[in-house]
Motif scaffolding. Structure first.
Motif, PDB file in Angstrom:
ATOM      1  N   CYS A  74      -4.078   4.388  -2.050  1.00  0.00           N
ATOM      2  CA  CYS A  74      -4.669   4.496  -0.679  1.00  0.00           C
ATOM      3  C   CYS A  74      -5.952   5.288  -0.434  1.00  0.00           C
ATOM      4  O   CYS A  74      -6.372   6.307  -1.515  1.00  0.00           O
ATOM      5  N   THR A 110      -7.368  -4.633  -0.775  1.00  0.00           N
ATOM      6  CA  THR A 110      -6.103  -5.784  -0.376  1.00  0.00           C
ATOM      7  C   THR A 110      -5.495  -5.141   0.679  1.00  0.00           C
ATOM      8  O   THR A 110      -5.485  -3.851   1.213  1.00  0.00           O
ATOM      9  N   GLN A 111      -4.688  -5.954   1.523  1.00  0.00           N
ATOM     10  CA  GLN A 111      -3.853  -5.501   2.567  1.00  0.00           C
ATOM     11  C   GLN A 111      -2.620  -6.585   2.488  1.00  0.00           C
ATOM     12  O   GLN A 111      -2.681  -7.877   2.263  1.00  0.00           O
ATOM     13  N   LYS A 112      -1.467  -5.854   2.446  1.00  0.00           N
ATOM     14  CA  LYS A 112      -0.060  -6.548   2.138  1.00  0.00           C
ATOM     15  C   LYS A 112      -0.455  -7.564   0.788  1.00  0.00           C
ATOM     16  O   LYS A 112       0.100  -8.537   0.897  1.00  0.00           O
ATOM     17  N   ALA A 121     -11.993  -5.608   7.412  1.00  0.00           N
ATOM     18  CA  ALA A 121     -10.708  -5.354   7.076  1.00  0.00           C
ATOM     19  C   ALA A 121     -10.419  -4.056   8.348  1.00  0.00           C
ATOM     20  O   ALA A 121     -11.289  -3.181   8.580  1.00  0.00           O
ATOM     21  N   ILE A 125      -5.388  -0.025   4.048  1.00  0.00           N
ATOM     22  CA  ILE A 125      -5.717  -1.097   3.063  1.00  0.00           C
ATOM     23  C   ILE A 125      -5.436  -0.181   1.807  1.00  0.00           C
ATOM     24  O   ILE A 125      -5.196   1.039   1.728  1.00  0.00           O
ATOM     25  N   ARG A 126      -5.564  -0.995   0.621  1.00  0.00           N
ATOM     26  CA  ARG A 126      -5.193  -0.416  -0.708  1.00  0.00           C
ATOM     27  C   ARG A 126      -6.387  -0.871  -1.620  1.00  0.00           C
ATOM     28  O   ARG A 126      -7.199  -1.769  -1.453  1.00  0.00           O
TER      29      ARG A 126
END
Length: 136
Positions: A74, A110-112, A121, A125-126
């Motif tokens: 994160c 990414t998200q989910k 975005a 987020i990751r």
């Protein structure tokens, strides 16, 4: 019948802001100096990239390097590593650092679990390592 002089179409190569890492949208006002445009706004031009921003980039890459190849982090992980108790003030700079690293091809956002466009975005987020042959 009057002949109009044909004007060459400007090169609209996609660019990324050097400060925030978002995609720079082409503007007609920039047509004559598009090659020199580095920032998406006056705010980004004033902010530029600080030593803290570069430290966040290095920290993101270091944290990812310490984890498995498929692991993600994160932005708060990098902010906490640098900011200590004052990490919350570094959240947006950490997100900007992640977007710049996406532009350089070093990481993915990414998200989910799904790839997202870092320029648009919203929300959590990751950040993960870039994967070969994968476009962000």
């Amino acid at each position: 019948m009057a002949h109009r002089k044909r004007v060459a179409e400007p090169d609209r190569t996609e660019k990324t802001c050097a400060s925030c890492g978002r995609r720079i949208e082409w503007r007609a006002a920039w047509a004559s100096h598009w090659d020199d445009v580095r920032y998406c706004s006056d705010a980004c031009r004033a902010r530029r990239v600080s030593s803290t921003d570069r430290e966040l980039e290095k920290t993101i890459l270091r944290l990812l390097g310490e984890r498995a190849a498929t692991s993600t982090i994160c932005p708060s992980d990098a902010a906490r590593a640098i900011g200590g108790e004052e990490w919350r003030d570094l959240m947006e700079p950490a997100r900007r650092a992640a977007r710049r690293l996406v532009a350089s091809g070093d990481v993915r956002i990414t998200q989910k679990g799904a790839l997202v466009d870092p320029s648009t975005a919203k929300g959590p987020i990751r950040i993960g390592r870039a994967r070969p042959n994968e476009e962000q």
